[in-house]
Design an enzyme around this catalytic site. Structure first.
Site, short mmCIF file in Angstrom:
data_model
loop_
_atom_site.label_atom_id
_atom_site.label_comp_id
_atom_site.label_asym_id
_atom_site.label_seq_id
_atom_site.Cartn_x
_atom_site.Cartn_y
_atom_site.Cartn_z
N TRP A 45 0.82 -1.17 -0.08
CA TRP A 45 -0.01 -0.10 -0.02
C TRP A 45 0.92 1.38 -0.04
O TRP A 45 0.57 2.33 -0.80
CB TRP A 45 -0.93 -0.12 1.39
CG TRP A 45 -1.71 1.10 1.31
CD1 TRP A 45 -2.65 1.67 0.37
CD2 TRP A 45 -1.64 2.13 2.25
NE1 TRP A 45 -3.40 2.83 0.81
CE2 TRP A 45 -2.71 3.18 1.95
CE3 TRP A 45 -0.96 2.35 3.47
CZ2 TRP A 45 -3.16 4.20 2.88
CZ3 TRP A 45 -1.29 3.46 4.28
CH2 TRP A 45 -2.27 4.35 4.03
N GLU A 67 18.03 -13.68 10.88
CA GLU A 67 17.38 -14.51 12.31
C GLU A 67 17.49 -15.77 11.80
O GLU A 67 17.95 -16.71 13.01
CB GLU A 67 15.91 -14.21 12.36
CG GLU A 67 15.54 -14.88 13.62
CD GLU A 67 15.83 -14.10 14.88
OE1 GLU A 67 16.60 -14.84 15.80
OE2 GLU A 67 16.00 -13.08 15.06
#
Length: 120
Positions: A45, A67
């Site tokens: 968006w 990670e």
């Protein structure tokens, strides 16, 4: 050709096993995946162009990649032994620092692009 296809299928299977293991054992990874449920639609968006969308989504995916690497380092160090050792601690700290740096990078990209979005 079958060997290439077999390797691709096995590699995909091992990757999914790694993602499942990370999900089961790493709370930080679960948080980052859950945050992605908000971040990716928001990036689609907010981004004005494909490049902006790629930066927003890619910077967050980088956090997940780092990670996973950090989790692999921690798992390997833990496999070696449970006793405290300076080098083991340093390896874990360096992995954690890499995650921190990737989060700072992602936050910076998001901040800059969001500021640009709100000042249009």
């Amino acid at each position: 050709m079958l060997t290439v296809l077999r390797r691709l299928l096995l590699g995909t299977r091992y990757s999914w096993q790694g993602l499942r293991a990370g999900w089961r054992t790493q709370a930080a990874l679960r948080y980052e995946f859950c945050f992605s449920l908000v971040a990716v639609p928001l990036a689609l968006w907010l981004g004005r162009s494909s490049v902006e969308r790629a930066l927003l989504i890619g910077s967050w995916l980088l956090v997940i990649v780092v990670e996973l690497i950090n989790s692999a380092i921690e798992t390997a160090v833990d496999r070696i032994g449970s006793e405290l050792h300076e080098l083991s601690g340093r390896a874990k700290d360096l992995g954690s620092a890499a995650v921190f740096c990737s989060i700072v990078l992602a936050a910076t990209i998001w901040l800059l692009l969001c500021l640009d979005f709100w000042t249009r």
